[in-house]
Design a protein around this motif. Structure first.
Motif, short mmCIF file in Angstrom:
data_model
loop_
_atom_site.label_atom_id
_atom_site.label_comp_id
_atom_site.label_asym_id
_atom_site.label_seq_id
_atom_site.Cartn_x
_atom_site.Cartn_y
_atom_site.Cartn_z
N TRP A 447 32.13 21.84 0.00
CA TRP A 447 30.95 22.11 0.81
C TRP A 447 30.59 20.91 1.69
N ALA A 448 30.80 19.69 1.19
CA ALA A 448 30.51 18.50 1.99
C ALA A 448 31.42 18.44 3.21
N MET A 449 32.68 18.82 3.06
CA MET A 449 33.59 18.83 4.20
C MET A 449 33.16 19.87 5.24
N VAL A 450 32.63 20.97 4.78
CA VAL A 450 32.11 21.98 5.73
C VAL A 450 30.94 21.40 6.52
N TRP A 451 30.04 20.71 5.83
CA TRP A 451 28.92 20.06 6.52
C TRP A 451 29.42 19.04 7.53
N CYS A 452 30.39 18.21 7.13
CA CYS A 452 30.92 17.19 8.04
C CYS A 452 31.58 17.83 9.26
N ALA A 453 32.37 18.87 9.02
CA ALA A 453 33.00 19.57 10.14
C ALA A 453 31.95 20.18 11.06
N GLY A 454 30.88 20.71 10.47
CA GLY A 454 29.81 21.28 11.29
C GLY A 454 29.15 20.25 12.17
N LEU A 455 28.93 19.05 11.64
CA LEU A 455 28.36 17.97 12.46
C LEU A 455 29.28 17.63 13.63
N LEU A 456 30.57 17.59 13.38
CA LEU A 456 31.52 17.26 14.44
C LEU A 456 31.56 18.36 15.51
N VAL A 457 31.53 19.60 15.08
CA VAL A 457 31.49 20.70 16.06
C VAL A 457 30.22 20.61 16.90
N ALA A 458 29.09 20.30 16.25
CA ALA A 458 27.84 20.14 17.00
C ALA A 458 27.96 19.00 18.00
N GLY A 459 28.61 17.90 17.60
CA GLY A 459 28.82 16.79 18.53
C GLY A 459 29.69 17.19 19.70
N ALA A 460 30.73 17.99 19.44
CA ALA A 460 31.60 18.45 20.52
C ALA A 460 30.85 19.34 21.50
N VAL A 461 30.06 20.27 20.99
CA VAL A 461 29.28 21.16 21.85
C VAL A 461 28.30 20.35 22.69
N LEU A 462 27.66 19.38 22.05
CA LEU A 462 26.70 18.53 22.76
C LEU A 462 27.39 17.74 23.86
N ALA A 463 28.58 17.20 23.56
CA ALA A 463 29.31 16.44 24.57
C ALA A 463 29.69 17.31 25.76
N TRP A 464 30.19 18.51 25.49
CA TRP A 464 30.59 19.42 26.57
C TRP A 464 29.39 19.80 27.44
N ALA A 465 28.23 19.95 26.81
CA ALA A 465 27.06 20.42 27.55
C ALA A 465 26.35 19.30 28.31
N THR A 466 26.46 18.06 27.84
CA THR A 466 25.60 17.01 28.40
C THR A 466 26.33 15.83 29.01
N VAL A 467 27.53 15.52 28.56
CA VAL A 467 28.21 14.30 29.02
C VAL A 467 28.92 14.58 30.34
N ARG A 468 28.70 13.68 31.28
CA ARG A 468 29.37 13.79 32.58
C ARG A 468 30.06 12.46 32.88
N ARG A 469 30.92 12.46 33.85
CA ARG A 469 31.65 11.25 34.20
C ARG A 469 30.71 10.26 34.87
N PRO A 470 30.52 9.07 34.29
CA PRO A 470 29.67 8.08 34.95
C PRO A 470 30.32 7.59 36.24
N ALA A 471 29.50 7.04 37.10
CA ALA A 471 30.03 6.52 38.36
C ALA A 471 30.96 5.34 38.12
N ASP A 472 30.69 4.57 37.06
CA ASP A 472 31.48 3.37 36.77
C ASP A 472 32.05 3.46 35.38
#
Length: 504
Positions: A447-472
């Motif tokens: 169950w702990a591995m499921v929680w950890c994987a869920g956190l990583l998936v949430a991080g991936a979704v957040l990155a796709w939705a919010t992170v953009r290429r900085p100018a520098d």
């Protein structure tokens, strides 16, 4: 007061050449200092089952053995950088090294769990003083033409320490005993300190004026400490636990309010005006929470459930570190070309797959069939994401705030790991005595591995939705990313400053 960029030494650069005897001694002492802290973060987990057995301790003690160190380190790391800028980087580095060694000695001699936990907290204070100054000494002491090569050597030699850390920890635990996991720091410090005092010039930042944000640092550390206590002790369900949780949350609110009003705030809210900086730090929280929880529980799983020795459990982690060392620089270059969004999306998803694969490591697990695939996939995911993540942090703020941005990102990563180690056993139903019962621990680990994987998936979704290429993205492929971006926290220092300096 926030730390300034280490690469901009206050006093004129001594311009010491790396090829000189003095330059080599400077490199040696900085490598020894950073290696002590890096080894401590990689070898202690391997010793946890033996510590619990020897001290007759429950799972909460093992959590505190990790978290007491992380708590003081995360709470004081920004203060440590500021102290070096103000009072002298060599002086604070030496004090931190001595403090760290004293805490290590006390850990090695601890007669009971209470003393061990207190000593680990003292170690964290030393680490907060020692760690920010390691790379800063190179940047402020060596000739500008030699700094890039010196940082590369510092990274490579530190990488060797990172790679052998778990293996060394396992060997010590199975050989002379778990106490030597801590005692090994004492001779390293005994060599490091006299070399630093004799060969490293003192530098400081004359612009580092004003008062230290002692109130902010205190409120932040107390809030983290009380929330951590409430999570670890939640199974007791006493009034003290509920009170600690409420007090921790209230102190966290007070910390935010204080930082908004103080001119010398340790965590100035203005830096979060950059949406890119805020987004990448949120991704950092998700990723390093998962990593902190994984590496705390994985070595326990291998020893308690799979029957591995401490040496075998430590060696099992080697593929992840080796892959990181081999591929992180290339991933940084790739992130520089295509931007951080794709690496910060793909990397966490690959890491999540590796953690789910680790659920195969049950009773009598085969290393080649059950453990190695998980560690390999995890290493590939980490190599994909860590260097672009760090680069995105540094590129999302003005160059003059790179030191502050790096310090905040590092503190966020360590705080995430701290809270994950406290919360994951509770969320996965892992009781205080679970690690003494292989079947119970195995079920909760899944169950702990499921929680950890869920956190990583949430991080991936957040990155796709919010992170953009900085100018520098000039800081994309930092050599230090090969080491300090390991599995514990992002780099503590910004990239080498390329501005001309007086005295160069």
């Amino acid at each position: 007061m926030a730390p300034s960029v280490p690469a901009a030494p206050s006093t004129p650069s001594p311009g010491i050449r790396l090829a000189s005897a003095r330059g080599r001694w400077i490199l040696l002492t900085t490598v020894l200092g950073s290696t002590m802290a890096l080894l401590d973060s990689t070898v202690v987990n391997v010793a946890l089952p033996r510590i619990g057995e020897d001290l007759d301790a429950d799972l909460a003690v093992l959590q505190w053995t990790v978290n007491a160190y992380m708590l003081t380190l995360a709470g004081l790391i920004l203060v440590g950088g500021a102290l070096g800028d103000r009072f002298g980087r060599r002086r604070v580095f030496v004090i931190g090294t001595v403090w760290f060694a004293a805490g290590s000695l006390l850990c090695g001699l601890a007669p009971n769990a209470g003393v061990l936990i207190a000593a680990r907290a003292l170690q964290g204070v030393g680490g907060a003083l020692l760690t920010p100054g390691s790379l800063a000494l190179i940047q402020s002491s060596l000739h500008p033409d030699d700094r890039a090569r010196a940082v590369g050597l510092w990274s490579g030699l530190g990488g060797v320490g990172a790679a052998v850390g778990p293996f060394l920890g396992g060997w010590l635990v199975d050989g002379p005993g778990w106490r030597w996991v801590f005692l090994i720091n004492v001779p390293l410090a005994a060599l490091c300190v006299p070399v630093a005092l004799r060969y490293v010039p003192e530098t400081r930042d004359p612009q580092a004026t004003g008062r230290f944000d002692v109130l902010g640092a205190t409120l932040g550390a107390l809030s983290l400490g009380l929330v951590t206590y409430a999570l670890i002790e939640a199974y007791s369900a006493t009034g003290w636990v509920a009170g600690a949780a409420v007090a921790g949350v209230l102190l966290g609110v007070a910390f935010v309010l204080v930082e908004r009003r103080r001119p010398n705030a340790m965590l100035p809210p203005s830096i979060f005006a950059s949406r890119q900086f805020t987004a990448v730090n949120l991704v950092t929280l998700a990723v390093y929470a998962a990593l902190g929880g994984f590496f705390f529980l994985a070595v326990l799983q291998l020893q308690v459930v799979s029957g591995y020795s401490a040496l075998a459990a430590g060696a099992a982690l080697l593929p992840t570190t080796v892959i990181m060392l081999l591929l992180s620089a290339r991933a940084g270059e790739l992130g520089e070309r295509i931007g951080p969004r794709i690496p910060l999306t793909v990397g966490p998803l690959v890491c999540a797959a590796g953690m789910l694969l680790m659920m195969r490591a049950g009773p009598s697990a085969s290393y080649g069939a059950d453990v190695l695939p998980a560690m390999t996939v995890l290493g590939l995911g980490l190599a994909t994401l860590v260097a672009p993540l760090t680069s995105a942090v540094l590129a999302s703020v003005d160059p003059g705030r790179a030191g502050l941005a790096s310090g905040i990102n590092n503190a966020a990563a360590r705080a995430a790991g701290l809270l994950a180690v406290a919360a994951l056993p509770l969320l996965s139903g892992m009781g205080p005595e679970a690690y003494r019962t292989p079947a119970a621990f195995d079920a909760a680990f899944g169950w702990a591995m499921v929680w950890c994987a869920g956190l990583l998936v949430a991080g991936a979704v957040l990155a796709w939705a919010t992170v953009r290429r900085p100018a520098d993205l000039a800081g994309a492929a930092h050599p230090q990313c090969r080491v300090q971006c390991q599995v514990t926290a992002p780099p503590l220092e910004p990239p080498p400053d390329r501005r001309p300096e007086s005295g160069a």
